[in-house]
Design an enzyme around this catalytic site. Sequence first.
Site, mmCIF file in Angstrom:
data_model
loop_
_atom_site.group_PDB
_atom_site.id
_atom_site.type_symbol
_atom_site.label_atom_id
_atom_site.label_comp_id
_atom_site.label_asym_id
_atom_site.label_seq_id
_atom_site.Cartn_x
_atom_site.Cartn_y
_atom_site.Cartn_z
ATOM 1 C CG ASN A 1 -0.525 -0.234 2.493
ATOM 2 O OD1 ASN A 1 0.471 -1.102 2.607
ATOM 3 N ND2 ASN A 1 -0.938 0.287 3.473
ATOM 4 C CB CYS B 1 -5.407 -1.415 -1.733
ATOM 5 S SG CYS B 1 -6.574 -0.687 -0.458
ATOM 6 C CD GLU C 1 -5.150 -5.938 -1.053
ATOM 7 O OE1 GLU C 1 -4.849 -4.692 -0.923
ATOM 8 O OE2 GLU C 1 -5.757 -6.523 -0.012
ATOM 9 C CB CYS D 1 -8.633 -4.674 -3.349
ATOM 10 S SG CYS D 1 -7.481 -3.248 -3.057
HETATM 11 N N1 THU Z 1 -5.278 -1.491 2.407
HETATM 12 C C1 THU Z 1 -4.677 -2.485 1.631
HETATM 13 O O1 THU Z 1 -3.611 -2.282 1.088
HETATM 14 N N2 THU Z 1 -5.461 -3.322 1.197
HETATM 15 C C2 THU Z 1 -6.747 -3.593 1.419
HETATM 16 O O2 THU Z 1 -7.424 -4.323 1.181
HETATM 17 C C3 THU Z 1 -7.155 -2.697 2.694
HETATM 18 C C4 THU Z 1 -6.485 -1.736 3.213
HETATM 19 C C5 THU Z 1 -4.385 -0.296 2.890
HETATM 20 C C6 THU Z 1 -4.806 0.984 2.562
HETATM 21 C C7 THU Z 1 -4.425 1.801 3.562
HETATM 22 O O3 THU Z 1 -3.202 2.383 3.035
HETATM 23 C C8 THU Z 1 -4.236 0.940 4.755
HETATM 24 O O4 THU Z 1 -4.450 -0.261 4.411
HETATM 25 C C9 THU Z 1 -5.323 1.337 5.714
HETATM 26 O O5 THU Z 1 -6.882 1.313 5.313
#
Ligand code: THU
Length: 160
Positions: A62, A73, A75, A115
């Site tokens: 992320n 994110c 993913e 995602c």
């Molecule tokens: N986040 C992800 O990278 N993937 C997800 O499926 C959920 C959330 C990240 C986004 C943000 O940088 C942090 O987690 C908190 O939401």
Amino acid sequence: MKEVKIESTLYVFNAIEEVPDTIQSLMKQAFSARQKAYAPYSKFSVGAALLLENGEIITGSNQENASYPSGLCAERTAIYYAGAKYPNTKILKMAITAGSQTKSTNSPIPPCGACRQAIAEYEVNQETPIEIYFMGETGKVVKSNSLANLLPLVFDKSVL
Ligand code: THU
């Protein structure tokens, strides 16, 4: 009026040692990707690793931004990179790990709704299921045989 029930099947492994070797090494790549997360605001880091049909592994983490919604994110970072670098190459498997710097995360963390929608686009186009494994920092690992299990009633190109 009739009731419609939607069922999804997921598989739960008690620990990473229980998953197949190829997935353990994919998950290791997700762990190292997570170390590279840029998450100064949420302090929640996520790593994703994709295995493509050409044998390549693509990782993502992320990437946050002072303008919060501009972040992305792990993913989607990974899947868009795969789509950009290897268009028309099938994505076979995806491993995801997530953890917070402020509390321990021992339960499996599923991909967020946005995602899931992004992954669905690739799964629908390639007409081959993407196997998804997700976990926290430690503990149980959940396996879904397809993104479709995580996003019933998907909105896709068939309605456009
Ligand atoms: N986040 C992800 O990278 N993937 C997800 O499926 C959920 C959330 C990240 C986004 C943000 O940088 C942090 O987690 C908190 O939401």
